[in-house]
Design a protein around this motif. Structure first.
Motif, PDB file in Angstrom:
ATOM      1  N   UNK A   1       0.809  -1.208   0.000  1.00 44.81           N
ATOM      2  CA  UNK A   1       0.000   0.000   0.000  1.00 44.81           C
ATOM      3  C   UNK A   1       0.843   1.260   0.000  1.00 44.81           C
ATOM      4  N   UNK A   2       0.714   2.064  -1.050  1.00 42.76           N
ATOM      5  CA  UNK A   2       1.410   3.345  -1.121  1.00 42.76           C
ATOM      6  C   UNK A   2       0.598   4.445  -0.439  1.00 42.76           C
ATOM      7  N   UNK A   3      -0.723   4.356  -0.586  1.00 45.36           N
ATOM      8  CA  UNK A   3      -1.646   5.218   0.149  1.00 45.36           C
ATOM      9  C   UNK A   3      -2.813   4.336   0.592  1.00 45.36           C
ATOM     10  N   UNK A   4      -3.802   4.923   1.261  1.00 44.24           N
ATOM     11  CA  UNK A   4      -4.963   4.148   1.675  1.00 44.24           C
ATOM     12  C   UNK A   4      -5.765   3.650   0.472  1.00 44.24           C
ATOM     13  N   UNK A   5      -5.721   4.394  -0.630  1.00 38.86           N
ATOM     14  CA  UNK A   5      -6.520   4.028  -1.799  1.00 38.86           C
ATOM     15  C   UNK A   5      -5.723   3.311  -2.896  1.00 38.86           C
ATOM     16  N   UNK A   6      -4.398   3.411  -2.869  1.00 33.27           N
ATOM     17  CA  UNK A   6      -3.601   2.920  -4.000  1.00 33.27           C
ATOM     18  C   UNK A   6      -2.529   1.949  -3.523  1.00 33.27           C
ATOM     19  N   UNK A   7      -2.395   0.828  -4.238  1.00 37.39           N
ATOM     20  CA  UNK A   7      -1.374  -0.153  -3.890  1.00 37.39           C
ATOM     21  C   UNK A   7      -0.847  -0.826  -5.157  1.00 37.39           C
TER      22      UNK A   7
ATOM     23  N   UNK B   1      -3.560  -1.194  -8.115  1.00 37.74           N
ATOM     24  CA  UNK B   1      -4.922  -1.370  -7.588  1.00 37.74           C
ATOM     25  C   UNK B   1      -5.392  -0.078  -6.918  1.00 37.74           C
ATOM     26  N   UNK B   2      -6.583   0.376  -7.315  1.00 32.81           N
ATOM     27  CA  UNK B   2      -7.184   1.564  -6.722  1.00 32.81           C
ATOM     28  C   UNK B   2      -8.442   1.161  -5.978  1.00 32.81           C
ATOM     29  N   UNK B   3      -8.540   1.568  -4.707  1.00 35.72           N
ATOM     30  CA  UNK B   3      -9.663   1.174  -3.857  1.00 35.72           C
ATOM     31  C   UNK B   3     -10.561   2.370  -3.567  1.00 35.72           C
ATOM     32  N   UNK B   4     -11.861   2.137  -3.642  1.00 33.15           N
ATOM     33  CA  UNK B   4     -12.871   3.124  -3.265  1.00 33.15           C
ATOM     34  C   UNK B   4     -13.807   2.430  -2.279  1.00 33.15           C
ATOM     35  N   UNK B   5     -13.541   2.635  -0.996  1.00 29.37           N
ATOM     36  CA  UNK B   5     -14.272   1.882   0.015  1.00 29.37           C
ATOM     37  C   UNK B   5     -13.846   0.422  -0.041  1.00 29.37           C
ATOM     38  N   UNK B   6     -14.804  -0.474  -0.162  1.00 36.08           N
ATOM     39  CA  UNK B   6     -14.483  -1.896  -0.257  1.00 36.08           C
ATOM     40  C   UNK B   6     -14.347  -2.377  -1.695  1.00 36.08           C
ATOM     41  N   UNK B   7     -14.657  -1.517  -2.662  1.00 34.08           N
ATOM     42  CA  UNK B   7     -14.529  -1.886  -4.066  1.00 34.08           C
ATOM     43  C   UNK B   7     -13.131  -1.537  -4.573  1.00 34.08           C
TER      44      UNK B   7
ATOM     45  N   UNK C   1      -9.184  -5.748 -14.066  1.00 32.13           N
ATOM     46  CA  UNK C   1     -10.294  -6.371 -13.369  1.00 32.13           C
ATOM     47  C   UNK C   1     -10.873  -5.476 -12.290  1.00 32.13           C
ATOM     48  N   UNK C   2     -11.836  -6.026 -11.559  1.00 29.45           N
ATOM     49  CA  UNK C   2     -12.479  -5.300 -10.465  1.00 29.45           C
ATOM     50  C   UNK C   2     -12.953  -6.320  -9.437  1.00 29.45           C
ATOM     51  N   UNK C   3     -13.324  -5.830  -8.249  1.00 33.94           N
ATOM     52  CA  UNK C   3     -13.784  -6.751  -7.228  1.00 33.94           C
ATOM     53  C   UNK C   3     -14.204  -6.049  -5.963  1.00 33.94           C
ATOM     54  N   UNK C   4     -14.373  -6.858  -4.920  1.00 33.78           N
ATOM     55  CA  UNK C   4     -14.851  -6.369  -3.624  1.00 33.78           C
ATOM     56  C   UNK C   4     -14.011  -7.009  -2.530  1.00 33.78           C
ATOM     57  N   UNK C   5     -13.533  -6.184  -1.594  1.00 34.29           N
ATOM     58  CA  UNK C   5     -12.701  -6.643  -0.482  1.00 34.29           C
ATOM     59  C   UNK C   5     -13.466  -6.493   0.832  1.00 34.29           C
ATOM     60  N   UNK C   6     -13.736  -7.616   1.507  1.00 35.95           N
ATOM     61  CA  UNK C   6     -14.417  -7.578   2.787  1.00 35.95           C
ATOM     62  C   UNK C   6     -13.444  -7.214   3.903  1.00 35.95           C
TER      63      UNK C   6
ATOM     64  N   UNK D   1     -13.053  -8.701   6.628  1.00 36.66           N
ATOM     65  CA  UNK D   1     -12.510  -9.929   7.202  1.00 36.66           C
ATOM     66  C   UNK D   1     -11.222 -10.386   6.535  1.00 36.66           C
ATOM     67  N   UNK D   2     -10.893  -9.806   5.363  1.00 40.10           N
ATOM     68  CA  UNK D   2      -9.725 -10.239   4.601  1.00 40.10           C
ATOM     69  C   UNK D   2     -10.090 -11.016   3.355  1.00 40.10           C
ATOM     70  N   UNK D   3     -11.338 -11.465   3.278  1.00 39.70           N
ATOM     71  CA  UNK D   3     -11.812 -12.191   2.108  1.00 39.70           C
ATOM     72  C   UNK D   3     -12.076 -11.224   0.955  1.00 39.70           C
ATOM     73  N   UNK D   4     -11.723 -11.628  -0.263  1.00 36.77           N
ATOM     74  CA  UNK D   4     -11.941 -10.787  -1.433  1.00 36.77           C
ATOM     75  C   UNK D   4     -12.472 -11.593  -2.602  1.00 36.77           C
ATOM     76  N   UNK D   5     -13.273 -10.955  -3.446  1.00 37.45           N
ATOM     77  CA  UNK D   5     -13.801 -11.558  -4.674  1.00 37.45           C
ATOM     78  C   UNK D   5     -13.411 -10.682  -5.844  1.00 37.45           C
ATOM     79  N   UNK D   6     -12.940 -11.299  -6.930  1.00 33.96           N
ATOM     80  CA  UNK D   6     -12.511 -10.494  -8.067  1.00 33.96           C
ATOM     81  C   UNK D   6     -12.743 -11.175  -9.396  1.00 33.96           C
ATOM     82  N   UNK D   7     -12.992 -10.368 -10.420  1.00 29.08           N
ATOM     83  CA  UNK D   7     -13.113 -10.838 -11.794  1.00 29.08           C
ATOM     84  C   UNK D   7     -12.078 -10.094 -12.625  1.00 29.08           C
ATOM     85  N   UNK D   8     -11.285 -10.842 -13.389  1.00 25.47           N
ATOM     86  CA  UNK D   8     -10.169 -10.265 -14.136  1.00 25.47           C
ATOM     87  C   UNK D   8     -10.135 -10.828 -15.552  1.00 25.47           C
ATOM     88  N   UNK D   9      -9.738  -9.973 -16.496  1.00 27.28           N
ATOM     89  CA  UNK D   9      -9.505 -10.426 -17.873  1.00 27.28           C
ATOM     90  C   UNK D   9      -8.021 -10.284 -18.182  1.00 27.28           C
ATOM     91  N   UNK D  10      -7.434 -11.351 -18.730  1.00 20.42           N
ATOM     92  CA  UNK D  10      -6.017 -11.360 -19.096  1.00 20.42           C
ATOM     93  C   UNK D  10      -5.877 -11.653 -20.581  1.00 20.42           C
TER      94      UNK D  10
END
Length: 201
Positions: free
Chosen positions: A59-65, A104-110, A157-162, A164-173
């Motif tokens: 994590x470089x900032x709270x929103x960006x890693x 990765x850019x985070x906006x809340x849990x997304x 891709x995009x996803x949701x981070x809970x 609890x540490x659990x995360x769900x993501x969909x990515x295209x490569x």
């Protein structure tokens, strides 16, 4: 002098504590829905595979890693033909070690993510099956040497981070390097990845 020493020690302790909080390790796994794209992609279908591995999230900032991952990934596709005296299916299954390096850019849990991927081919096999003039046939062959070992690609891709540490993501490569060494076949890896991750505390 002692006060200066303790002050410097306190500064270094605070700095390293913050640096460690900025680095998170985790595990992830999921499914791939893969095929190829290119000018020779007629009559091709998707192949279902798996991916699994670990990641480091800095994590470089709270929103960006920055998030490098090390994954095993199974890809491939199938081709088919169905004519009067000839039915045919051919499956290509490939096994890669992948190193995506994603911003990765985070906006809340997304979150949304994008970046380059570096892949190394471990092995590849074809399986051909069908029926010719009433006779059934099946053949399996290793074709690792016929494919390019390295595949430079891009992922998004995009996803949701809970919490609890659990995360769900969909990515295209999408691969940018040709899959096959031959000049005739100009196709490239294409894969959707649906994954579950867990960030270790």
């Amino acid at each position: 002098m002692k006060k200066v020493f303790f002050f410097i020690a306190a500064l270094f302790t605070t700095y390293f504590a913050q640096a460690q909080e900025g680095i998170k390790l985790g595990l992830k796994a999921g499914v791939n829905v893969s095929s190829v794209v290119g000018k020779d992609e007629e009559n091709l279908g998707n192949l279902l595979g798996l991916h699994a591995g670990g990641f480091l999230d800095y994590g470089l900032t709270e929103q960006f890693s920055i998030r490098p991952e090390l994954l095993y990934s199974m890809k491939g596709f199938y081709a088919e033909a169905d004519e009067e005296d000839f039915e045919y299916k051919s499956y290509l299954t490939t096994h890669y070690i992948e190193l995506p390096v994603l911003a990765r850019f985070k906006a809340g849990n997304f979150f949304v993510e994008a970046g380059p991927t570096f892949s190394y081919l471990l092995s590849a096999k074809t399986r051909e099956e069908g029926e010719l003039l009433g006779e059934e046939f099946e053949e399996t062959k290793t074709v690792t040497d016929e494919l390019n070992k390295f595949d430079l690609g891009v992922a998004a891709g995009f996803g949701y981070q809970f919490q609890s540490g659990l995360g769900l993501g969909l990515r295209y490569t999408r691969g940018l390097s040709k899959l096959d060494k031959s000049e005739e076949a100009k196709v490239y890896n294409s894969s959707f990845q649906l994954g579950v991750s867990y960030t270790l505390r």
